[in-house]
Design an enzyme around this catalytic site. Sequence first.
Site, PDB file in Angstrom:
ATOM      1  N   TYR A 153      -4.842   2.563  -7.868  1.00  0.00           N
ATOM      2  CA  TYR A 153      -4.395   3.852  -7.335  1.00  0.00           C
ATOM      3  C   TYR A 153      -5.475   4.914  -7.509  1.00  0.00           C
ATOM      4  O   TYR A 153      -5.816   5.636  -6.566  1.00  0.00           O
ATOM      5  CB  TYR A 153      -3.109   4.260  -8.039  1.00  0.00           C
ATOM      6  CG  TYR A 153      -2.470   5.535  -7.531  1.00  0.00           C
ATOM      7  CD1 TYR A 153      -1.815   5.549  -6.305  1.00  0.00           C
ATOM      8  CD2 TYR A 153      -2.496   6.701  -8.281  1.00  0.00           C
ATOM      9  CE1 TYR A 153      -1.206   6.707  -5.841  1.00  0.00           C
ATOM     10  CE2 TYR A 153      -1.894   7.860  -7.835  1.00  0.00           C
ATOM     11  CZ  TYR A 153      -1.251   7.858  -6.611  1.00  0.00           C
ATOM     12  OH  TYR A 153      -0.662   9.012  -6.145  1.00  0.00           O
ATOM     13  N   LYS A 157      -7.653   7.095  -4.666  1.00  0.00           N
ATOM     14  CA  LYS A 157      -7.603   8.554  -4.621  1.00  0.00           C
ATOM     15  C   LYS A 157      -8.979   9.173  -4.902  1.00  0.00           C
ATOM     16  O   LYS A 157      -9.344  10.185  -4.286  1.00  0.00           O
ATOM     17  CB  LYS A 157      -6.561   9.065  -5.618  1.00  0.00           C
ATOM     18  CG  LYS A 157      -5.129   8.645  -5.287  1.00  0.00           C
ATOM     19  CD  LYS A 157      -4.649   9.202  -3.958  1.00  0.00           C
ATOM     20  CE  LYS A 157      -3.170   8.947  -3.735  1.00  0.00           C
ATOM     21  NZ  LYS A 157      -2.651   9.556  -2.497  1.00  0.00           N
TER      22      LYS A 157
END
Length: 285
Positions: A153, A157
């Site tokens: 994740y 990002k």
Amino acid sequence: MTDTTPTQPVWFVTGAARGMGIELARAALDAGHRVVGTARDAARVTAALGEHDNLLAVSLDVTDPTAARTAVDAAVERFGRVDTLVNNAGNFYAGFFEEISDAQFRAQMETNFFGPLNVTRAVLPVMRAQRSGQVVTITSTAAIVGGAFVAAYAASKFALEGWMESLHVDVAPYGISTTVVEPGFFRTELLVEGASSIWPELSIEDYAERTEQTIEAWKAMNGQQGGDPAKLGRALVQLMALPEPPQRWMAGADAVAAVEQKAHELLAQAEAHRELSSSLDHDDA
């Protein structure tokens, strides 16, 4: 093309059928804007937001570049333009790095990173023709601060942050601005198992106990997050109405604190070996 009047800004919001996306789209509608709300199933957008003259619900899988172009074409056909793109759609492949399979890691990047790229590639020709527009991408405090159990994740990002900083310079000559939104913990569906959260496929004995404990902690956090996505939506609409929207916006007191701490850490790390770092030029330089 049914409507070319520029009086009501047109927002194009991905992931508008759940969580933060619903509130972003609703805030734009409440402000009198026209909204193209997308999700894998357009019917879910209508179910979430209701029937509205200013709402166009469109089915879109952001990992499909052709679908992105088709969705943007539909937006222009209905409303004549796109003023604000909000790259919001995303999911969360949780787990320690070694337990996240290669397929899971790539799937995380496809949705969270390449998804926004696909949609933005489809929208930018419209904005360049207008010589105006705003590209907004929702990242996370995990785009600034890495941590345990968020390797995939955070990577997705962090990648968005670098892309958006570069895009900011690329498109500024055409009257297009960019804004990165870095939310802290908000009460959305991100931590709902099977909705946005996917647990690791692999199992390694060294990690087993920590994985079990961390998954239970994440599950317990769902519904307890401090941030109100409705307030975030209204605040973003307010910011996008400014003559010069911010290039980066930390959403939530926890996000501000996390970014401040990271900034101090970076300064300290730059200072720690300044003399050695500064001694690497060729002698004839």
